[in-house]
Enzyme design. Sequence first.
Site, PDB file in Angstrom:
ATOM      1  N   ARG A  28      -4.207  -4.748   5.263  1.00  0.00           N
ATOM      2  CA  ARG A  28      -4.907  -4.295   4.060  1.00  0.00           C
ATOM      3  C   ARG A  28      -6.422  -4.313   4.234  1.00  0.00           C
ATOM      4  O   ARG A  28      -7.126  -3.471   3.685  1.00  0.00           O
ATOM      5  CB  ARG A  28      -4.534  -5.202   2.888  1.00  0.00           C
ATOM      6  CG  ARG A  28      -5.306  -4.841   1.625  1.00  0.00           C
ATOM      7  CD  ARG A  28      -5.007  -5.790   0.484  1.00  0.00           C
ATOM      8  NE  ARG A  28      -5.754  -5.382  -0.714  1.00  0.00           N
ATOM      9  CZ  ARG A  28      -5.722  -6.016  -1.867  1.00  0.00           C
ATOM     10  NH1 ARG A  28      -4.993  -7.098  -1.983  1.00  0.00           N
ATOM     11  NH2 ARG A  28      -6.424  -5.571  -2.895  1.00  0.00           N
ATOM     12  N   SER A  29      -6.943  -5.261   4.980  1.00  0.00           N
ATOM     13  CA  SER A  29      -8.370  -5.543   5.006  1.00  0.00           C
ATOM     14  C   SER A  29      -9.157  -4.670   5.984  1.00  0.00           C
ATOM     15  O   SER A  29      -8.833  -4.620   7.168  1.00  0.00           O
ATOM     16  CB  SER A  29      -8.589  -7.008   5.385  1.00  0.00           C
ATOM     17  OG  SER A  29      -9.934  -7.256   5.685  1.00  0.00           O
ATOM     18  N   PRO A  30     -10.232  -4.019   5.526  1.00  0.00           N
ATOM     19  CA  PRO A  30     -11.073  -3.274   6.467  1.00  0.00           C
ATOM     20  C   PRO A  30     -11.766  -4.198   7.449  1.00  0.00           C
ATOM     21  O   PRO A  30     -12.002  -3.833   8.594  1.00  0.00           O
ATOM     22  CB  PRO A  30     -12.084  -2.564   5.553  1.00  0.00           C
ATOM     23  CG  PRO A  30     -12.144  -3.409   4.322  1.00  0.00           C
ATOM     24  CD  PRO A  30     -10.757  -3.942   4.140  1.00  0.00           C
TER      25      PRO A  30
END
Length: 240
Positions: free
Chosen positions: A15-17
């Site tokens: 999910r995390s950039p």
Amino acid sequence: MASRPRKLRWYFSLRSPYSWFAYRDLMSKHPEVLDRIEWLPFWEPDEETTRLLADEGVTLPIVAMSRAKNFYILQDTRRLATERGLSDITWPIDRDPCWEVAHLAWFAAEDAGRGKDFVAAAHRARWQEGRNISEPEVMAEIATELGLDADVLANAHKDPELRRRGAETLAESAHDGLFGVPFFIHGRDKFWGVDRVEQFVKSVGATAAPAASAEKAPDPATHADQFPVGGDQGHAGGCG
């Protein structure tokens, strides 16, 4: 008596950039480190996984994100993408996502010996192709790309055994003191955030080495219009 090997692992999130940036940095500069460390996924659990965690007395340090922090992350992500020459990054629109779909599919891919390839494909699908990795159909497409069983990956979130393993991994993250991703551990030393990648690498005694297989990044550019405010409302629990 032989000493126990020092814990060497990283928690990543599809999910995390920031987790994606850390992955790309390691792939391009220190691929040997990725081969040495244990990979463990982290995500915000749905109701079923939360119940499994509660049964074990585990509460994850996940908090709602403020509007101000959400705006900051949108701005910060643009900066970091530009520094890395990523002109084709897209900010996904996630409405009521189920993160078990992608992260439990990782366990299935890992069991098939393709966990690292799955991470690369899922990151590319989410951040460069704008695909919704919470859709089972996207997991099936990635499985097909990797030559894996499409039904297994698409339905991983329905598999009770993978659910149990996923909950155990999230519980382990709590025991490790994780509060955001990417999160690196070397023995008792912990490193949080994409800006701590080099410190982590230094701690494990690795030297920089270009990755022959790393993706070639496109020319730098800034595309603010690709980061709409109405997209993903951030990463509860903090990110690096």
